[in-house]
Design a protein around this motif. Structure first.
Motif, mmCIF file in Angstrom:
data_model
loop_
_atom_site.group_PDB
_atom_site.id
_atom_site.type_symbol
_atom_site.label_atom_id
_atom_site.label_comp_id
_atom_site.label_asym_id
_atom_site.label_seq_id
_atom_site.Cartn_x
_atom_site.Cartn_y
_atom_site.Cartn_z
ATOM 1 N N ASP A 1 -102.946 6.129 51.691
ATOM 2 C CA ASP A 1 -103.394 6.946 52.958
ATOM 3 C C ASP A 1 -104.535 6.242 53.692
ATOM 4 O OD1 ASP A 1 -102.815 8.107 55.403
ATOM 5 O OD2 ASP A 1 -104.515 9.693 54.706
ATOM 6 N N PHE B 1 -111.604 6.565 48.937
ATOM 7 C CA PHE B 1 -112.218 6.629 47.244
ATOM 8 C C PHE B 1 -112.493 5.697 46.397
ATOM 9 C CE2 PHE B 1 -108.167 8.943 49.156
ATOM 10 C CZ PHE B 1 -109.049 10.469 48.337
ATOM 11 N N MET C 1 -110.496 14.321 46.312
ATOM 12 C CA MET C 1 -109.504 14.712 47.487
ATOM 13 C C MET C 1 -109.261 14.474 48.530
ATOM 14 S SD MET C 1 -110.433 18.697 48.899
ATOM 15 C CE MET C 1 -109.388 18.474 49.458
ATOM 16 N N TRP C 2 -107.829 14.935 48.779
ATOM 17 C CA TRP C 2 -106.752 13.906 49.666
ATOM 18 C C TRP C 2 -105.279 15.772 49.624
ATOM 19 C CZ3 TRP C 2 -101.540 13.288 49.435
ATOM 20 C CH2 TRP C 2 -100.783 12.379 50.851
ATOM 21 N N ARG D 1 -102.903 18.566 56.995
ATOM 22 C CA ARG D 1 -104.869 18.859 57.943
ATOM 23 C C ARG D 1 -104.957 19.578 58.605
ATOM 24 N NH1 ARG D 1 -105.290 12.009 57.150
ATOM 25 N NH2 ARG D 1 -104.345 12.129 54.146
ATOM 26 N N TRP E 1 -118.892 12.722 46.453
ATOM 27 C CA TRP E 1 -119.419 11.880 47.273
ATOM 28 C C TRP E 1 -118.576 11.580 48.155
ATOM 29 C CZ3 TRP E 1 -124.438 9.019 46.001
ATOM 30 C CH2 TRP E 1 -124.828 9.094 44.916
ATOM 31 N N VAL E 2 -119.181 11.279 49.087
ATOM 32 C CA VAL E 2 -118.487 10.719 50.495
ATOM 33 C C VAL E 2 -118.867 9.449 51.241
ATOM 34 C CG1 VAL E 2 -119.575 12.354 52.555
ATOM 35 C CG2 VAL E 2 -117.376 11.846 52.606
ATOM 36 N N ASN F 1 -116.729 8.681 57.180
ATOM 37 C CA ASN F 1 -115.754 9.334 57.429
ATOM 38 C C ASN F 1 -116.015 10.648 57.699
ATOM 39 O OD1 ASN F 1 -113.240 10.962 56.219
ATOM 40 N ND2 ASN F 1 -113.090 10.273 54.385
ATOM 41 N N GLU F 2 -116.095 11.020 59.318
ATOM 42 C CA GLU F 2 -116.867 12.127 59.375
ATOM 43 C C GLU F 2 -115.903 13.225 59.416
ATOM 44 O OE1 GLU F 2 -119.525 12.186 61.012
ATOM 45 O OE2 GLU F 2 -119.877 10.957 59.700
ATOM 46 N N ALA G 1 -114.122 14.169 56.874
ATOM 47 C CA ALA G 1 -114.700 15.598 55.699
ATOM 48 C C ALA G 1 -115.647 15.242 55.390
ATOM 49 C CB ALA G 1 -114.426 13.522 54.391
ATOM 50 N N ARG H 1 -117.485 16.537 58.164
ATOM 51 C CA ARG H 1 -117.211 18.446 58.823
ATOM 52 C C ARG H 1 -116.507 19.117 58.034
ATOM 53 N NH1 ARG H 1 -116.672 17.843 65.189
ATOM 54 N NH2 ARG H 1 -116.109 20.265 64.244
HETATM 55 C C1 LIG Z 1 -110.737 15.326 53.487
HETATM 56 C C2 LIG Z 1 -109.688 16.123 53.610
HETATM 57 C C3 LIG Z 1 -109.437 16.485 52.398
HETATM 58 C C4 LIG Z 1 -109.766 17.279 54.880
HETATM 59 O O1 LIG Z 1 -109.244 18.648 55.567
HETATM 60 P P1 LIG Z 1 -108.220 18.693 56.574
HETATM 61 O O2 LIG Z 1 -107.438 19.280 56.522
HETATM 62 O O3 LIG Z 1 -108.586 17.246 57.510
HETATM 63 O O4 LIG Z 1 -109.823 19.511 57.262
HETATM 64 P P2 LIG Z 1 -110.386 20.761 58.503
HETATM 65 O O5 LIG Z 1 -109.039 19.948 59.279
HETATM 66 O O6 LIG Z 1 -110.142 21.874 57.810
HETATM 67 O O7 LIG Z 1 -111.621 19.945 59.025
HETATM 68 C C5 LIG Z 1 -112.026 18.664 59.202
HETATM 69 C C6 LIG Z 1 -112.917 19.708 60.317
HETATM 70 O O8 LIG Z 1 -113.490 17.340 60.732
HETATM 71 C C7 LIG Z 1 -112.900 17.873 62.705
HETATM 72 N N1 LIG Z 1 -112.386 16.458 62.484
HETATM 73 C C8 LIG Z 1 -111.122 16.629 63.130
HETATM 74 N N2 LIG Z 1 -110.758 15.270 63.273
HETATM 75 C C9 LIG Z 1 -111.882 14.624 63.328
HETATM 76 C C10 LIG Z 1 -112.536 13.066 63.793
HETATM 77 N N3 LIG Z 1 -111.798 12.454 63.867
HETATM 78 N N4 LIG Z 1 -113.552 13.204 63.132
HETATM 79 C C11 LIG Z 1 -114.681 13.727 63.323
HETATM 80 N N5 LIG Z 1 -114.142 15.062 62.529
HETATM 81 C C12 LIG Z 1 -112.751 15.692 62.374
HETATM 82 C C13 LIG Z 1 -112.073 19.396 62.751
HETATM 83 O O9 LIG Z 1 -112.832 19.341 63.517
HETATM 84 C C14 LIG Z 1 -113.198 19.979 61.588
HETATM 85 O O10 LIG Z 1 -114.094 20.218 61.339
HETATM 86 P P3 LIG Z 1 -114.401 21.753 61.898
HETATM 87 O O11 LIG Z 1 -114.001 22.461 60.768
HETATM 88 O O12 LIG Z 1 -115.845 21.853 62.235
HETATM 89 O O13 LIG Z 1 -113.728 21.667 63.318
HETATM 90 C C15 LIG Z 1 -108.408 15.811 54.266
HETATM 91 O O14 LIG Z 1 -108.596 15.275 55.785
HETATM 92 C C16 LIG Z 1 -107.547 14.445 53.862
HETATM 93 O O15 LIG Z 1 -107.265 14.115 53.075
HETATM 94 N N6 LIG Z 1 -108.806 13.100 54.278
HETATM 95 C C17 LIG Z 1 -107.811 11.711 53.453
HETATM 96 C C18 LIG Z 1 -108.427 11.432 52.162
HETATM 97 C C19 LIG Z 1 -110.273 11.939 52.094
HETATM 98 O O16 LIG Z 1 -111.123 11.004 53.227
HETATM 99 N N7 LIG Z 1 -110.566 12.681 51.445
HETATM 100 C C20 LIG Z 1 -112.138 12.413 51.405
HETATM 101 C C21 LIG Z 1 -112.888 11.663 50.084
HETATM 102 S S1 LIG Z 1 -114.501 12.364 50.333
#
Ligand SMILES: CC(C)(COP(=O)(O)OP(=O)(O)OC[C@H]1O[C@@H](n2cnc3c(N)ncnc32)[C@H](O)[C@@H]1OP(=O)(O)O)[C@@H](O)C(=O)NCCC(=O)NCCS
Length: 159
Positions: free
Chosen positions: A25, A30, A84-85, A91, A118-119, A123-124, A126, A128
């Motif tokens: 996905d 990662f 983290m995923w 989400r 690390w991010v 990856n905005e 993540a 945020r």
């Molecule tokens: C990173 C991850 C675990 C976060 O979980 P999530 O359930 O999506 O997180 P949340 O929805 O609680 O929070 C996301 C934040 O980003 C914001 N957001 C949503 N879509 C966004 C986008 N396209 N660009 C920027 N910010 C965005 C949300 O509004 C929220 O911010 P807020 O709380 O200030 O309003 C999940 O998105 C994920 O699995 N991503 C793919 C894998 C990944 O990137 N892992 C991290 C590796 S370091």
């Protein structure tokens, strides 16, 4: 309803499955690659889930998210959050935050004073997410091991 539970040896196949789904996905998020993880043998997954703190989010349909706590190679006082995923359908529903809380709780119980991660740049979502949970940039930056053309930043949160 979602249940967060630390994985045990019997969860090794579930951990492998969710890790491969994560890398399919979000391959750019990662430090490793799908091919490398696919090559890990079954007993390697048992070793992984029993030597690191793997937290899995279970829905009635199966695993929908993962977060892993490991020792921090750069800081003996910290633990490191990796892998983290959460699957796209979950989400924004709080599952990811509950997974991070599970890792923070594990790190606290393990005597750590901070959790770091690390991010990657770009990856905005993540970033945020981690900012909302209190993680702040340490100023350390470096290349993503699986794609050195991409830079990543270290974030840290005291616990
Ligand atoms: C990173 C991850 C675990 C976060 O979980 P999530 O359930 O999506 O997180 P949340 O929805 O609680 O929070 C996301 C934040 O980003 C914001 N957001 C949503 N879509 C966004 C986008 N396209 N660009 C920027 N910010 C965005 C949300 O509004 C929220 O911010 P807020 O709380 O200030 O309003 C999940 O998105 C994920 O699995 N991503 C793919 C894998 C990944 O990137 N892992 C991290 C590796 S370091």
């Amino acid at each position: 309803m979602i249940t967060i539970r630390r994985a045990v040896a019997a969860d090794a196949a579930a951990a492998r499955d969710v890790r491969l789904r994560a890398l399919t996905d979000a391959p750019g998020a990662f430090a490793t690659t799908l091919a490398r993880e696919e090559a890990v043998p079954d007993d390697g997954w048992v070793e992984r889930v029993t030597t690191a703190a793997w937290f899995l989010a279970w829905s009635p349909a199966g695993v929908v998210g993962v977060a892993v706590g490991i020792d921090d190679p750069d800081d003996a006082d910290a633990r490191h959050l990796v892998g983290m995923w959460v699957e796209p359908a979950h989400r924004g529903d709080g599952t990811a935050a509950r997974l991070v809380e599970a890792v923070l709780g594990w790190a606290r119980g393990d005597g750590a004073r901070a959790v770091a991660l690390w991010v990657v740049d770009g990856n905005e979502r993540a970033r945020r997410f981690y900012a909302r949970l209190g993680f702040r940039a340490t100023g350390e930056r470096g290349p993503l091991p699986s794609d050195p053309a991409v830079l990543e930043s270290r974030l840290r949160r005291a616990i």
